[in-house]
Write a protein that holds these residues in place. Structure first.
Motif, PDB file in Angstrom:
ATOM      1  N   LEU A 119     123.944-112.819  28.507  1.00  0.00           N
ATOM      2  CA  LEU A 119     122.794-111.915  28.528  1.00  0.00           C
ATOM      3  C   LEU A 119     123.038-110.748  29.476  1.00  0.00           C
ATOM      4  O   LEU A 119     122.645-109.613  29.192  1.00  0.00           O
ATOM      5  N   ASP A 120     123.723-111.015  30.583  1.00  0.00           N
ATOM      6  CA  ASP A 120     123.979-109.967  31.570  1.00  0.00           C
ATOM      7  C   ASP A 120     124.885-108.879  31.017  1.00  0.00           C
ATOM      8  O   ASP A 120     124.813-107.732  31.449  1.00  0.00           O
ATOM      9  N   THR A 121     125.729-109.235  30.063  1.00  0.00           N
ATOM     10  CA  THR A 121     126.570-108.216  29.422  1.00  0.00           C
ATOM     11  C   THR A 121     125.800-107.468  28.332  1.00  0.00           C
ATOM     12  O   THR A 121     126.052-106.292  28.088  1.00  0.00           O
ATOM     13  N   VAL A 122     124.856-108.154  27.691  1.00  0.00           N
ATOM     14  CA  VAL A 122     124.066-107.529  26.624  1.00  0.00           C
ATOM     15  C   VAL A 122     123.026-106.573  27.203  1.00  0.00           C
ATOM     16  O   VAL A 122     122.811-105.478  26.680  1.00  0.00           O
ATOM     17  N   VAL A 123     122.374-106.997  28.297  1.00  0.00           N
ATOM     18  CA  VAL A 123     121.348-106.177  28.958  1.00  0.00           C
ATOM     19  C   VAL A 123     121.752-106.036  30.425  1.00  0.00           C
ATOM     20  O   VAL A 123     121.334-106.838  31.266  1.00  0.00           O
ATOM     21  N   PRO A 124     122.572-105.048  30.757  1.00  0.00           N
ATOM     22  CA  PRO A 124     123.113-104.950  32.118  1.00  0.00           C
ATOM     23  C   PRO A 124     122.059-104.886  33.215  1.00  0.00           C
ATOM     24  O   PRO A 124     122.308-105.354  34.329  1.00  0.00           O
ATOM     25  N   HIS A 125     120.893-104.319  32.930  1.00  0.00           N
ATOM     26  CA  HIS A 125     119.840-104.263  33.945  1.00  0.00           C
ATOM     27  C   HIS A 125     118.964-105.510  33.942  1.00  0.00           C
ATOM     28  O   HIS A 125     118.050-105.627  34.765  1.00  0.00           O
ATOM     29  N   GLY A 126     119.217-106.430  33.051  1.00  0.00           N
ATOM     30  CA  GLY A 126     118.527-107.709  33.066  1.00  0.00           C
ATOM     31  C   GLY A 126     117.179-107.708  32.382  1.00  0.00           C
ATOM     32  O   GLY A 126     116.616-106.667  32.033  1.00  0.00           O
ATOM     33  N   LEU A 127     116.666-108.908  32.160  1.00  0.00           N
ATOM     34  CA  LEU A 127     115.326-109.138  31.639  1.00  0.00           C
ATOM     35  C   LEU A 127     114.544-109.885  32.711  1.00  0.00           C
ATOM     36  O   LEU A 127     114.930-110.977  33.118  1.00  0.00           O
ATOM     37  N   SER A 128     113.450-109.309  33.153  1.00  0.00           N
ATOM     38  CA  SER A 128     112.605-109.953  34.157  1.00  0.00           C
ATOM     39  C   SER A 128     113.442-110.563  35.265  1.00  0.00           C
ATOM     40  O   SER A 128     114.084-109.851  36.008  1.00  0.00           O
ATOM     41  N   ASP A 129     113.493-111.889  35.342  1.00  0.00           N
ATOM     42  CA  ASP A 129     114.200-112.556  36.430  1.00  0.00           C
ATOM     43  C   ASP A 129     115.574-113.068  36.028  1.00  0.00           C
ATOM     44  O   ASP A 129     116.132-113.940  36.694  1.00  0.00           O
ATOM     45  N   SER A 130     116.166-112.539  34.968  1.00  0.00           N
ATOM     46  CA  SER A 130     117.431-113.099  34.489  1.00  0.00           C
ATOM     47  C   SER A 130     118.546-112.970  35.515  1.00  0.00           C
ATOM     48  O   SER A 130     119.396-113.859  35.631  1.00  0.00           O
ATOM     49  N   LYS A 131     118.566-111.876  36.273  1.00  0.00           N
ATOM     50  CA  LYS A 131     119.622-111.721  37.270  1.00  0.00           C
ATOM     51  C   LYS A 131     119.459-112.716  38.413  1.00  0.00           C
ATOM     52  O   LYS A 131     120.440-113.217  38.962  1.00  0.00           O
ATOM     53  N   ARG A 132     118.233-112.985  38.776  1.00  0.00           N
ATOM     54  CA  ARG A 132     117.996-113.974  39.826  1.00  0.00           C
ATOM     55  C   ARG A 132     118.405-115.368  39.365  1.00  0.00           C
ATOM     56  O   ARG A 132     119.012-116.130  40.118  1.00  0.00           O
ATOM     57  N   ILE A 133     118.088-115.707  38.119  1.00  0.00           N
ATOM     58  CA  ILE A 133     118.503-116.991  37.575  1.00  0.00           C
ATOM     59  C   ILE A 133     120.021-117.081  37.544  1.00  0.00           C
ATOM     60  O   ILE A 133     120.613-118.103  37.937  1.00  0.00           O
ATOM     61  N   LEU A 134     120.665-116.023  37.074  1.00  0.00           N
ATOM     62  CA  LEU A 134     122.123-116.007  36.994  1.00  0.00           C
ATOM     63  C   LEU A 134     122.752-116.187  38.376  1.00  0.00           C
ATOM     64  O   LEU A 134     123.673-116.994  38.561  1.00  0.00           O
ATOM     65  N   ASP A 135     122.268-115.434  39.352  1.00  0.00           N
ATOM     66  CA  ASP A 135     122.811-115.535  40.706  1.00  0.00           C
ATOM     67  C   ASP A 135     122.619-116.938  41.270  1.00  0.00           C
ATOM     68  O   ASP A 135     123.522-117.502  41.904  1.00  0.00           O
ATOM     69  N   SER A 136     121.454-117.530  41.026  1.00  0.00           N
ATOM     70  CA  SER A 136     121.170-118.868  41.547  1.00  0.00           C
ATOM     71  C   SER A 136     122.077-119.912  40.912  1.00  0.00           C
ATOM     72  O   SER A 136     122.588-120.809  41.595  1.00  0.00           O
ATOM     73  N   LEU A 137     122.293-119.799  39.606  1.00  0.00           N
ATOM     74  CA  LEU A 137     123.168-120.756  38.921  1.00  0.00           C
ATOM     75  C   LEU A 137     124.608-120.608  39.405  1.00  0.00           C
ATOM     76  O   LEU A 137     125.335-121.606  39.541  1.00  0.00           O
ATOM     77  N   ARG A 138     125.031-119.389  39.665  1.00  0.00           N
ATOM     78  CA  ARG A 138     126.379-119.181  40.187  1.00  0.00           C
ATOM     79  C   ARG A 138     126.534-119.794  41.576  1.00  0.00           C
ATOM     80  O   ARG A 138     127.575-120.383  41.896  1.00  0.00           O
TER      81      ARG A 138
END
Length: 266
Positions: A119-138
């Protein structure tokens, strides 16, 4: 606090619409005394992200079906519906977001991480909290925070009792000191000026994702205004506006704060 736990109901979108990012609001969901959650807002695209010219009706129907299944706790069925919606509308990223969220509910964090990275490659600026979820999972994958911390935080975020939520958040910071969302939530909800500034500085020191960093810097600007330091606040907001990496929704909030009239002295 912001963000989500249970899969929300579908937001009605018509062909050619441009969904706007809304300010994060506390959502309601199950706590110890509640069996059903009220659906939180649907994640939407940043306003600068091109929208598909038309979302096929079949994809909309499948996505709505998946949302209802997820709300009912039927996550395996919801996952299938979201995957079918994704196949029917490959350029529509919201089903992809929900696929990742459903994997989280199914406790398949590895698959959830794969989906949010896609999703981060499809929507580089993210959807709502997607970047926070991604960072947390990493961070969980790297061993920086205990496994399952994100799921625990999402549950805490849904609590209706602010005092209980605050206690649970503080416990999370002790259990997982490098888990940024807990520090951020405390920083955004702190009422005392000194405490808010301390928590913002702590969260920023943990090098959060770009979206969370933007939210924290907006909070810092707000606190500077409360301190009657308008020039420092103005510089902070202008720096956000000038940052080419900052998500459009953060830039828009910074512009709005910058244009807001100064409050009269107490």
């Amino acid at each position: 606090m912001r963000r989500i736990l249970l899969l929300p109901l579908v937001l009605a979108c018509i062909e050619g619409c441009s969904c706007q990012e809304k300010p994060a609001q506390p959502s309601t969901a199950p706590d110890a005394s509640t069996a059903q959650a009220q659906p939180p807002p649907l994640p939407v695209l940043p306003e600068t992200t091109p929208q598909p010219p038309a979302i096929p009706e079949q994809a909309m129907r499948l996505h709505a079906q998946g949302r209802k299944q997820g709300e009912a706790g039927q996550f395996a069925e919801a996952l299938k519906s979201f995957q079918q919606a994704r196949e029917a509308a490959p350029s529509w990223p919201i089903p992809l977001y929900d696929i990742g969220l459903t994997y989280l509910h199914l406790e398949d964090d590895a698959r959830a991480l794969e989906v949010y990275e896609q999703l981060d490659t499809v929507v580089p600026h993210g959807l709502s909290d997607s970047k926070r979820i991604l960072d947390s999972l990493r961070r969980e994958k790297a061993g920086r925070v205990p496994p399952g911390t994100l799921r625990e935080f999402l549950e805490v975020e849904q609590l209706k009792d602010p005092e209980e939520a605050h206690r649970r958040l503080e416990a999370l910071t002790r259990k997982a000191p490098e888990f940024v969302p807990a520090w951020e939530a405390l920083a955004l909800s702190a009422e005392k000026l000194d405490e808010g500034e301390r928590l913002v500085a702590k969260a920023l020191s943990l090098e959060p994702d770009i979206d969370t960093r933007g939210q924290l810097l907006l909070r810092r600007a707000s606190l500077l205004k409360r301190r009657r330091e308008p020039e420092a606040a103005r510089k902070q907001l202008q720096a956000l506006i000038d940052d080419p990496n900052m998500p459009p929704r953060i830039v828009a909030e910074a512009r709005e704060m910058l244009m807001a009239p100064e409050a009269p002295p107490p």
